[in-house]
Enzyme design. Structure first.
Site, PDB file in Angstrom:
ATOM      1  N   ASP A   1      38.886   4.495  13.854  1.00  9.52           N
ATOM      2  CA  ASP A   1      39.408   4.930  12.550  1.00  9.52           C
ATOM      3  C   ASP A   1      39.842   6.381  12.530  1.00  9.52           C
ATOM      4  O   ASP A   1      40.399   6.857  11.540  1.00  9.52           O
ATOM      5  CB  ASP A   1      38.333   4.707  11.489  1.00  9.52           C
ATOM      6  CG  ASP A   1      38.077   3.227  11.281  1.00  9.52           C
ATOM      7  OD1 ASP A   1      36.925   2.789  11.399  1.00  9.52           O
ATOM      8  OD2 ASP A   1      39.064   2.494  11.048  1.00  9.52           O
TER       9      ASP A   1
ATOM     10  N   HIS B   1      29.520   5.302  16.501  1.00 13.37           N
ATOM     11  CA  HIS B   1      29.711   3.853  16.583  1.00 13.37           C
ATOM     12  C   HIS B   1      28.408   3.210  17.024  1.00 13.37           C
ATOM     13  O   HIS B   1      27.682   3.771  17.841  1.00 13.37           O
ATOM     14  CB  HIS B   1      30.802   3.503  17.604  1.00 13.37           C
ATOM     15  CG  HIS B   1      31.368   2.131  17.428  1.00 13.37           C
ATOM     16  ND1 HIS B   1      30.756   1.027  17.941  1.00 13.37           N
ATOM     17  CD2 HIS B   1      32.461   1.695  16.775  1.00 13.37           C
ATOM     18  CE1 HIS B   1      31.470  -0.057  17.632  1.00 13.37           C
ATOM     19  NE2 HIS B   1      32.508   0.319  16.917  1.00 13.37           N
TER      20      HIS B   1
HETATM   21  C1  SDX Z   1      34.249   0.512  12.563  1.00 14.15           C
HETATM   22  O1  SDX Z   1      30.904  -2.390  14.709  1.00 14.15           O
HETATM   23  C2  SDX Z   1      32.159  -2.283  14.996  1.00 14.15           C
HETATM   24  O2  SDX Z   1      32.645  -2.725  16.027  1.00 14.15           O
HETATM   25  C3  SDX Z   1      32.989  -1.619  13.905  1.00 14.15           C
HETATM   26  C4  SDX Z   1      34.444  -1.330  14.257  1.00 14.15           C
HETATM   27  C5  SDX Z   1      35.263  -2.597  14.427  1.00 14.15           C
HETATM   28  O3  SDX Z   1      36.310  -2.538  15.101  1.00 14.15           O
HETATM   29  O4  SDX Z   1      34.912  -3.629  13.786  1.00 14.15           O
HETATM   30  O5  SDX Z   1      34.510  -0.590  15.469  1.00 14.15           O
HETATM   31  C6  SDX Z   1      35.130  -0.527  13.146  1.00 14.15           C
HETATM   32  O6  SDX Z   1      33.590   0.239  11.610  1.00 14.15           O
HETATM   33  C7  SDX Z   1      34.169   1.853  13.229  1.00 14.15           C
HETATM   34  C8  SDX Z   1      33.114   2.806  12.534  1.00 14.15           C
HETATM   35  C9  SDX Z   1      33.809   3.423  11.312  1.00 14.15           C
HETATM   36  N1  SDX Z   1      32.804   4.217  10.527  1.00 14.15           N
HETATM   37  C10 SDX Z   1      32.833   5.538  10.479  1.00 14.15           C
HETATM   38  O7  SDX Z   1      33.599   6.250  11.136  1.00 14.15           O
HETATM   39  C11 SDX Z   1      31.818   6.144   9.492  1.00 14.15           C
HETATM   40  C12 SDX Z   1      31.064   7.308  10.151  1.00 14.15           C
HETATM   41  N2  SDX Z   1      30.179   6.770  11.219  1.00 14.15           N
HETATM   42  C13 SDX Z   1      28.902   6.351  10.855  1.00 14.15           C
HETATM   43  O8  SDX Z   1      28.488   6.235   9.558  1.00 14.15           O
HETATM   44  C14 SDX Z   1      28.078   5.690  11.946  1.00 14.15           C
HETATM   45  O9  SDX Z   1      28.341   6.323  13.120  1.00 14.15           O
HETATM   46  C15 SDX Z   1      28.283   4.196  12.113  1.00 14.15           C
HETATM   47  C16 SDX Z   1      28.080   3.470  10.839  1.00 14.15           C
HETATM   48  C17 SDX Z   1      29.655   3.921  12.633  1.00 14.15           C
HETATM   49  C18 SDX Z   1      27.270   3.699  13.142  1.00 14.15           C
HETATM   50  O10 SDX Z   1      26.034   3.825  12.580  1.00 14.15           O
HETATM   51  P1  SDX Z   1      24.697   3.423  13.384  1.00 14.15           P
HETATM   52  O11 SDX Z   1      25.013   2.774  14.666  1.00 14.15           O
HETATM   53  O12 SDX Z   1      23.788   2.704  12.446  1.00 14.15           O
HETATM   54  O13 SDX Z   1      24.104   4.828  13.762  1.00 14.15           O
HETATM   55  P2  SDX Z   1      23.212   5.717  12.837  1.00 14.15           P
HETATM   56  O14 SDX Z   1      23.767   5.737  11.450  1.00 14.15           O
HETATM   57  O15 SDX Z   1      21.792   5.321  13.011  1.00 14.15           O
HETATM   58  O16 SDX Z   1      23.476   7.161  13.478  1.00 14.15           O
HETATM   59  C19 SDX Z   1      22.756   7.560  14.638  1.00 14.15           C
HETATM   60  C20 SDX Z   1      22.531   9.054  14.455  1.00 14.15           C
HETATM   61  C21 SDX Z   1      21.943   9.421  13.096  1.00 14.15           C
HETATM   62  O17 SDX Z   1      21.189  10.620  13.249  1.00 14.15           O
HETATM   63  P3  SDX Z   1      19.544  10.478  13.400  1.00 14.15           P
HETATM   64  O18 SDX Z   1      19.076   9.690  12.172  1.00 14.15           O
HETATM   65  O19 SDX Z   1      19.304   9.726  14.693  1.00 14.15           O
HETATM   66  O20 SDX Z   1      19.068  11.894  13.400  1.00 14.15           O
HETATM   67  O21 SDX Z   1      23.812   9.737  14.510  1.00 14.15           O
HETATM   68  C22 SDX Z   1      24.089  10.363  13.264  1.00 14.15           C
HETATM   69  C23 SDX Z   1      23.148   9.752  12.246  1.00 14.15           C
HETATM   70  O22 SDX Z   1      22.845  10.686  11.228  1.00 14.15           O
HETATM   71  N3  SDX Z   1      25.471  10.047  12.949  1.00 14.15           N
HETATM   72  C24 SDX Z   1      26.345  10.921  12.453  1.00 14.15           C
HETATM   73  C25 SDX Z   1      27.542  10.203  12.356  1.00 14.15           C
HETATM   74  N4  SDX Z   1      27.366   8.946  12.782  1.00 14.15           N
HETATM   75  C26 SDX Z   1      26.078   8.861  13.150  1.00 14.15           C
HETATM   76  N5  SDX Z   1      26.227  12.220  12.101  1.00 14.15           N
HETATM   77  C27 SDX Z   1      27.366  12.802  11.624  1.00 14.15           C
HETATM   78  N6  SDX Z   1      28.567  12.180  11.493  1.00 14.15           N
HETATM   79  C28 SDX Z   1      28.683  10.887  11.849  1.00 14.15           C
HETATM   80  N7  SDX Z   1      29.864  10.266  11.735  1.00 14.15           N
END
Ligand code: SDX
Length: 438
Positions: free
Chosen positions: A372, A314
């Site tokens: 989720d 998140h």
């Molecule tokens: C919602 O914003 C909100 O409030 C949203 C929400 C709401 O109520 O409105 O809470 C609802 O959207 C919840 C999130 C649902 N999405 C998912 O579950 C999809 C999987 N999660 C991600 O794609 C990700 O974690 C996000 C999109 C939720 C957050 O992305 P960020 O903050 O841009 O973080 P990032 O992509 O830069 O990740 C940071 C690091 C990365 O590694 P590095 O590049 O630093 O090496 O963490 C890793 C990412 O690769 N990472 C994951 C991961 N999520 C982040 N690695 C594996 N699995 C994951 N799920």
């Protein structure tokens, strides 16, 4: 919001070490949470833009609706903890709170419920709109279309500068979303639409419109209705997330409320956002059994593999999402009440959570289950098809979108949202005629 202490202005100084020039900018303090640097005059005074793709460090607005402490895993609506609201309120209680800033007294609640209830029907001609979609259309495509089309029917609630128009549009959107959502489901399975009933509750009405048929009475299971209502509360609002920010920026151009909410639905659809609940169920189904979990965890950690564990991570929470904790317990309760003791998806989800919370990669990156991760298991137990999961998220989040949209319009500081950029493209060059291009 304050920018002085004992009359003394609080500022930060920015210095350009190329020529030693420096500028002071005010620090603004809210009632809680991080202070902000007021950079509204940055470009005018310095010629600099800020640079913050994804807005990881940017406050887009001032708001009084929802507060999140991502480090501690705290979520509050108008100062009330989400755990208390989920335990003691119902969804329309929370809708009133988000819209008006206070929990309703009995008289206020009765009037609010009456008003919302009497906006649940759709203009009958909108039924024709559904017939233009393929039966196998994704229901989110239908939601975007129908909600946007509401502005073609409700001309008496389009003037965003008229508080009464805004209130009527807000009530219509909150009230009609369940009707529109249930109709999208009925259309997909070729069953007749079921009209809303004014003598039952909000969640009960939705389940009735989803699962009743003209052929026999439909008995609403109160346990399932309460679970549905609690899920709606947990998804109601969440500060300046992607879809809410989309609604705000659409609204900043003075677009009509239905067009703004349609834009929010479109943004929520993405699997990185609200579309994750559908993606989680598909992922858990693909994993299938606990012994396959390590294979998927390995893929999630592999930078060369685009796969991510859906329902984890998140932007704001660097701790357990408090909504996920409530949903995890609710999943157990619902399955228990339904007498389902061996739901393999829940078994896989809990083992996946256990493994990741002990894994260095997820610990280091502070990746916890989010809202989720468990919601889809409850939706499945309620008989909701996977394709409808994000529709239910949109249904619940509509009140948050309209509350934030109203707050934006009433904010005297608000202007049309128009970010700038860091340009790295071609600088000016002479035009090249076709004959010169080879
Ligand atoms: C919602 O914003 C909100 O409030 C949203 C929400 C709401 O109520 O409105 O809470 C609802 O959207 C919840 C999130 C649902 N999405 C998912 O579950 C999809 C999987 N999660 C991600 O794609 C990700 O974690 C996000 C999109 C939720 C957050 O992305 P960020 O903050 O841009 O973080 P990032 O992509 O830069 O990740 C940071 C690091 C990365 O590694 P590095 O590049 O630093 O090496 O963490 C890793 C990412 O690769 N990472 C994951 C991961 N999520 C982040 N690695 C594996 N699995 C994951 N799920």
């Amino acid at each position: 919001m304050t920018d002085t202490t004992n009359g003394e202005r609080k500022t930060v100084t920015i210095t350009d070490n190329r020529d030693g020039k420096s500028w002071d900018f005010p620090i603004l303090e809210g009632s809680t949470g991080p202070d902000v640097i007021d950079v509204r005059r940055l470009y005018a005074d310095t010629g600099f833009f800020t640079f913050d793709p994804g807005f990881t460090s940017t406050g887009s607005c001032e708001s009084r609706i929802t507060f999140i402490d991502g480090e501690k895993g705290i979520l509050m609506h108008r100062g009330y903890r989400i755990e208390d609201l989920a335990e003691h309120s119902d969804y329309l209680d929370v809708c009133y709170l988000l819209l008006n800033g206070e929990l309703p007294g009995q008289g206020q609640k009765d009037k609010f419920v009456y008003d919302v209830t009497h906006h649940t029907m759709l203009h009958e001609q909108l039924i024709n709109f559904y017939k233009g979609f393929r039966r196998d259309s994704h229901p989110m495509a239908i939601m975007v279309g129908i909600i946007g089309a509401l502005s073609a029917f409700y001309h008496d609630s389009l003037d965003i500068n008229d508080p009464r128009h805004r209130m009527v549009a807000s009530y219509r959107l909150i009230a009609k979303m369940p009707t529109i959502a249930a109709m999208a489901y009925k259309y997909s399975i070729g069953q007749p639409f079921v009209y809303p009933q004014n003598n039952i509750g909000f969640a009960e009405n939705f389940l009735h419109m989803m699962f009743a048929t003209p052929c026999e009475p439909y008995d609403i299971n109160p346990v399932l209705a309460r679970a549905m209502d609690r899920i709606l509360i947990l998804h109601a609002d969440h500060e300046q997330n992607a879809s809410t920010s989309t609604v705000r920026i659409a609204g900043s151009s003075a677009a009509n409320p239905f067009a703004c909410i349609a834009s929010g639905i479109a943004s929520l659809w993405g699997p990185a956002h609200g579309g994750a609940n559908e993606a989680v169920l598909n992922m858990l189904t693909e994993i299938g059994t606990k012994d396959r979990i390590p294979e998927f965890v390995k893929r999630a950690k592999d930078k060369s593999d685009p796969f991510r564990l859906m329902g984890f991570g998140h932007r704001v929470y660097k701790n357990y999402d408090p909504r996920a904790a409530v949903l995890k317990q609710s999943a157990h309760d619902v399955l228990e009440d339904l007498g389902v003791h061996d739901e393999p998806l829940l078994e896989v989800a809990m083992e996946l959570e256990r493994i990741t919370l002990e894994d260095e990669y997820f610990i280091e990156k502070k990746l916890f289950p989010n809202v989720d991760f468990y919601s889809g298991i409850i939706f499945k137990a309620l008989g909701i098809p996977t394709s409808m999961f994000t529709v239910l998220f949109a249904m619940a989040r509509t009140v948050g979108w309209v509350a934030q949209w109203n707050e934006m319009i009433e904010d005297p500081k608000q202007k049309i949202g128009r970010p700038r950029q860091l340009y790295t493209g071609q600088t000016e060059r002479r035009y090249k005629h076709l004959r010169e291009r080879g």
